[in-house]
Design a protein around this motif. Structure first.
Motif, mmCIF file in Angstrom:
data_model
loop_
_atom_site.group_PDB
_atom_site.id
_atom_site.type_symbol
_atom_site.label_atom_id
_atom_site.label_comp_id
_atom_site.label_asym_id
_atom_site.label_seq_id
_atom_site.Cartn_x
_atom_site.Cartn_y
_atom_site.Cartn_z
ATOM 1 N N VAL A 56 -12.607 47.221 20.008
ATOM 2 C CA VAL A 56 -13.817 47.309 20.817
ATOM 3 C C VAL A 56 -14.393 48.708 20.628
ATOM 4 O O VAL A 56 -13.683 49.707 20.753
ATOM 5 C CB VAL A 56 -13.534 47.039 22.313
ATOM 6 C CG1 VAL A 56 -14.819 47.191 23.129
ATOM 7 C CG2 VAL A 56 -12.932 45.657 22.513
ATOM 8 N N ARG A 57 -15.682 48.754 20.301
ATOM 9 C CA ARG A 57 -16.394 50.026 20.162
ATOM 10 C C ARG A 57 -17.406 50.127 21.292
ATOM 11 O O ARG A 57 -18.236 49.236 21.483
ATOM 12 C CB ARG A 57 -17.123 50.105 18.826
ATOM 13 C CG ARG A 57 -17.902 51.424 18.676
ATOM 14 C CD ARG A 57 -18.812 51.415 17.490
ATOM 15 N NE ARG A 57 -19.864 50.417 17.685
ATOM 16 C CZ ARG A 57 -20.604 49.921 16.700
ATOM 17 N NH1 ARG A 57 -20.408 50.297 15.464
ATOM 18 N NH2 ARG A 57 -21.536 49.039 16.943
ATOM 19 N N ARG A 58 -17.331 51.220 22.021
ATOM 20 C CA ARG A 58 -18.305 51.464 23.091
ATOM 21 C C ARG A 58 -19.002 52.781 22.789
ATOM 22 O O ARG A 58 -18.361 53.810 22.600
ATOM 23 C CB ARG A 58 -17.597 51.556 24.445
ATOM 24 C CG ARG A 58 -18.552 51.795 25.569
ATOM 25 C CD ARG A 58 -17.848 51.728 26.910
ATOM 26 N NE ARG A 58 -18.773 52.056 27.963
ATOM 27 C CZ ARG A 58 -18.535 52.925 28.910
ATOM 28 N NH1 ARG A 58 -17.376 53.557 28.968
ATOM 29 N NH2 ARG A 58 -19.432 53.172 29.824
ATOM 30 N N ARG A 59 -20.329 52.723 22.739
ATOM 31 C CA ARG A 59 -21.130 53.925 22.494
ATOM 32 C C ARG A 59 -21.840 54.339 23.774
ATOM 33 O O ARG A 59 -22.316 53.492 24.523
ATOM 34 C CB ARG A 59 -22.174 53.663 21.407
ATOM 35 C CG ARG A 59 -21.576 53.477 20.046
ATOM 36 C CD ARG A 59 -22.671 53.307 19.034
ATOM 37 N NE ARG A 59 -22.137 53.237 17.695
ATOM 38 C CZ ARG A 59 -22.755 52.633 16.703
ATOM 39 N NH1 ARG A 59 -23.923 52.067 16.892
ATOM 40 N NH2 ARG A 59 -22.216 52.610 15.504
ATOM 41 N N GLN A 60 -21.917 55.642 23.973
ATOM 42 C CA GLN A 60 -22.571 56.187 25.158
ATOM 43 C C GLN A 60 -23.447 57.363 24.746
ATOM 44 O O GLN A 60 -22.941 58.339 24.183
ATOM 45 C CB GLN A 60 -21.504 56.644 26.165
ATOM 46 C CG GLN A 60 -22.038 57.356 27.361
ATOM 47 C CD GLN A 60 -20.919 57.923 28.233
ATOM 48 O OE1 GLN A 60 -19.736 57.643 28.018
ATOM 49 N NE2 GLN A 60 -21.289 58.726 29.202
ATOM 50 N N SER B 223 -18.490 57.901 21.066
ATOM 51 C CA SER B 223 -18.037 56.595 20.594
ATOM 52 C C SER B 223 -16.559 56.465 20.911
ATOM 53 O O SER B 223 -15.760 57.337 20.551
ATOM 54 C CB SER B 223 -18.244 56.445 19.086
ATOM 55 O OG SER B 223 -19.613 56.441 18.770
ATOM 56 N N GLN B 224 -16.238 55.391 21.601
ATOM 57 C CA GLN B 224 -14.847 55.113 21.973
ATOM 58 C C GLN B 224 -14.411 53.851 21.238
ATOM 59 O O GLN B 224 -15.091 52.826 21.307
ATOM 60 C CB GLN B 224 -14.775 54.907 23.479
ATOM 61 C CG GLN B 224 -13.401 54.638 24.025
ATOM 62 C CD GLN B 224 -13.498 54.337 25.504
ATOM 63 O OE1 GLN B 224 -14.031 53.291 25.879
ATOM 64 N NE2 GLN B 224 -13.013 55.247 26.316
ATOM 65 N N GLY C 11 -18.336 46.594 25.233
ATOM 66 C CA GLY C 11 -18.680 47.145 23.934
ATOM 67 C C GLY C 11 -18.774 46.062 22.879
ATOM 68 O O GLY C 11 -18.726 44.864 23.175
ATOM 69 N N ASP C 12 -18.898 46.497 21.641
ATOM 70 C CA ASP C 12 -18.958 45.588 20.502
ATOM 71 C C ASP C 12 -17.535 45.189 20.126
ATOM 72 O O ASP C 12 -16.681 46.056 19.919
ATOM 73 C CB ASP C 12 -19.629 46.272 19.305
ATOM 74 C CG ASP C 12 -21.065 46.669 19.605
ATOM 75 O OD1 ASP C 12 -21.784 45.857 20.195
ATOM 76 O OD2 ASP C 12 -21.446 47.801 19.241
ATOM 77 N N HIS C 13 -17.287 43.889 20.026
ATOM 78 C CA HIS C 13 -15.953 43.374 19.713
ATOM 79 C C HIS C 13 -15.874 43.003 18.228
ATOM 80 O O HIS C 13 -16.799 42.407 17.683
ATOM 81 C CB HIS C 13 -15.641 42.143 20.570
ATOM 82 C CG HIS C 13 -15.418 42.481 22.007
ATOM 83 N ND1 HIS C 13 -14.296 42.089 22.685
ATOM 84 C CD2 HIS C 13 -16.151 43.196 22.903
ATOM 85 C CE1 HIS C 13 -14.351 42.527 23.931
ATOM 86 N NE2 HIS C 13 -15.468 43.197 24.074
#
Length: 193
Positions: free
Chosen positions: A110-114, A157-158, A171-173
């Motif tokens: 999972v990518r999470r952008r902030q 970006s996590q 986030g994006d899976h």
């Protein structure tokens, strides 16, 4: 630590089996690559909660020399030859944390952008984001979590690797097809503390 990812968006009718075969054949070639902490070979397929077909590998480097050797070497040249030269998103690694499922083979990422808003107190934001990444890394099923700061576009970006297919994370899976991790044990908590 240096973190990078590139995204190759493919046509809606693209046979993703081609990417799966490519990763099966070429993925193990980086299993002992100097300077590579880890590389997760990620895909997402249109219709599986994704608007696009995409190949989007994620890298965490222990050295800039390793990253440069890859980008200037035959592996990346093959990507450029077959798909065109992608924009490589990159940033400074703030923290890498191993999770309770660290010994498991990851199945999902999972990518999470902030975005980092103008006027934000950067040290406080970074500390808060590191704490959140550490908290997330402690959840059941997490293999590891990495946080990076891109100071060009001012975003965090996590990336979290999970041992199962259904993480409850925002986030994006992506599906993880292979994990190369020659120097994963050398990845650290970053340089914030």
């Amino acid at each position: 630590m240096h973190v990078m990812q590139y995204e190759i968006t493919l046509p809606a009718d693209y046979d993703m089996g081609i990417i799966r075969k490519r990763v099966a054949e070429k993925g193990p070639l980086l299993d002992d690559f100097p300077g590579l902490g880890l590389k997760a070979y990620l895909i997402r397929e249109r219709g599986d909660d994704s608007p696009v077909n995409q190949y989007a590998p994620f890298y965490v480097w222990t050295t800039h020399a390793g990253m440069n050797s890859f980008l200037l070497g035959p592996g990346f040249a093959g990507i450029v030859r077959d798909f065109g030269r992608p924009e490589v998103q990159h940033g400074s690694g703030l923290v890498h944390v191993e999770g309770p499922a660290r010994a498991s083979v990851p199945r999902t990422a999972v990518r999470r952008r902030q975005p980092v808003p103008e006027g934000t107190a950067l040290p406080a934001l970074a500390e808060e984001a590191v704490r959140e990444t550490e908290r997330l890394a402690g959840l059941d099923g997490v293999v590891c979590a990495t946080l990076a700061l891109d100071p060009r576009h001012w975003k965090l970006s996590q990336f979290t690797l999970w041992a199962h297919d259904t993480p409850r994370a925002v986030g994006d899976h992506y599906q993880v097809l292979h994990l190369s991790q020659p120097h994963r044990a050398e990845l650290s908590g970053g340089d914030l503390r």
